[in-house]
Scaffold this active site. Structure first.
Site, PDB file in Angstrom:
ATOM      1  CG  ASP A   1      -1.920   1.077   1.270  1.00  0.00           C
ATOM      2  OD1 ASP A   1      -2.263   1.611   0.195  1.00  0.00           O
ATOM      3  OD2 ASP A   1      -2.383   1.437   2.367  1.00  0.00           O
TER       4      ASP A   1
ATOM      5  CG  ASP B   1      -2.238   2.263   6.440  1.00  0.00           C
ATOM      6  OD1 ASP B   1      -2.315   2.087   5.207  1.00  0.00           O
ATOM      7  OD2 ASP B   1      -2.628   3.300   7.004  1.00  0.00           O
TER       8      ASP B   1
END
Length: 389
Positions: free
Chosen positions: A125, A328
């Site tokens: 990410d 996250d």
């Protein structure tokens, strides 16, 4: 390039929430709450700017609860919930959570020992993983040291960035041609043009990148482009009077950031979004870290994007491949689920506090992510066994 499709998209409902009790701590202390509810049907039209509807709508459907629980600082979370928890209790809960989701740094030997004789594929990410979470998303810049680390990583392992941002924007932020990129939570992918990935999917064509390399361009939600653009323009107009609100067009999804909005105005901004989405039954709302995200209702997410890229890379044999996804956000859970199923690979959650997750391991922040990636590079460069202590 914008693609058009004659194929209807399969619909997807929000998944049922995972049981919070498995964390071994009070569910009220968890930053995540239930996904947003569905929307009623209506016509596809741009809603004129108007006052929000009844705020009871967003209170009753859980939107406000999800907004409040969107990754607040631990002390603030406890204060908001009027929960009195001693420091020892918090430490015990964190220790209990870390036993279930141990540090990927402390477990590095175990990870690379399992990776022996396997091909590692890395999926990352961007926000909160390669860059810090900041008040202004335009200033979420990865450091030169992180960029160098990711570049070195890609020398040894096929590496892809899968972000909620538009693919063009995340490429601009990362700036590495060695990587593969998937934007809009995996709804806009450029991957290697080999093997049979495009044969199994509509809305996938062979194209070329700026290096004149042949690539697969896959956009499963291409038919939603006009709709997303309408919603984006409508929300820019309707939220204009809310100080601190920021609306972003990520091509195949739209984000409404409220990190800099006074909490007293959160119900209003939620109601604005709710009122707009009532006219778009083929769009749905998901919650991120201080952000409301409007996405197409299709059977596609970051987990599907991981599977597509593995297929494009010719790495679908789970016995010889170890995919690792580091992220996250709640949207990364879809990828964690794919990797957890059948112990196919490792999901690593980046979080400074305990969160409900389908990941196997955890890291606290981007600095630990960089340390973990550098460790992988050094391990590969040495190409020697690491002995556990």
């Amino acid at each position: 390039m914008d693609l058009k499709s004659n194929h209807a998209s399969p619909v997807l409902t929000d998944p049922a929430p995972v049981n919070k009790s498995r964390l071994g701590m009070p569910s009220g202390l968890l930053p995540y709450s239930q996904p947003g509810m569905g929307f009623s049907s209506g016509k596809y039209a741009i809603a004129p700017r108007k006052k929000p509807g009844k705020l009871d709508d967003v209170r009753s459907n859980g939107w406000l609860d999800a907004m409040i629980s969107s990754s607040p600082p631990r002390k603030k979370l406890l204060k908001d919930l009027n929960v009195e928890v001693s420091t020892d209790d918090i430490d015990n809960m964190t220790s209990s959570w870390m036993l279930k989701y141990p540090s990927a740094l402390n477990s590095f030997v175990k990870i690379v020992n399992y990776a022996k004789n396997k091909k590692i594929a890395m999926f990352l990410d961007y926000d909160g993983t390669l860059s810090p979470i900041v008040d202004d998303p335009d200033r979420a810049l990865m450091s030169d040291a992180m960029r160098s680390t990711v570049k070195n990583l890609a020398k040894y392992f096929p590496t892809a960035i899968i972000s909620g941002r538009s693919r063009d924007k995340v490429y601009e932020l990362v700036g590495l041609k060695e990587l593969y990129y998937a934007g809009s939570h995996g709804m806009d992918i450029i991957g290697p043009a080999r093997h049979t990935a495009c044969y199994n999917h509509s809305n996938c064509i062979k194209s070329s990148d700026d290096q004149v390399k042949e690539v697969n361009l896959f956009q499963p939600a291409s038919e939603f482009l006009p709709m997303i653009d309408e919603v984006f323009r409508t929300l820019v107009e309707t939220t204009r009077g809310i100080e601190g609100a920021k609306v972003e067009n990520h091509k195949f999804c739209t984000s409404v950031h409220y990190r800099n909005v006074d909490e007293n105005s959160w119900p209003t901004i939620a109601q604005y979004v709710h009122d707009v989405l009532r006219d778009y039954p083929r769009l749905r709302l998901t919650h991120g870290r201080k952000v409301l995200e409007i996405r197409p209702v299709i059977d596609w997410d970051k987990g599907k994007a991981v599977e597509f890229l593995l297929e494009s890379l010719g790495l679908t044999n789970s016995e010889d491949v170890l995919p690792i996804f580091i992220g996250d956000d709640r949207t990364d859970e879809d990828a964690f689920k794919v990797l957890r199923k059948g112990n196919r690979g490792y999901g690593i959650l980046v979080s400074p506090v305990p969160k409900e997750t389908n990941a196997f391991y955890s890291l606290k922040d981007p600095s630990e992510v960089m340390e973990f990636l550098n460790s992988l590079v050094r391990w590969k460069e040495l190409d020697a066994p690491i002995n556990a202590e």
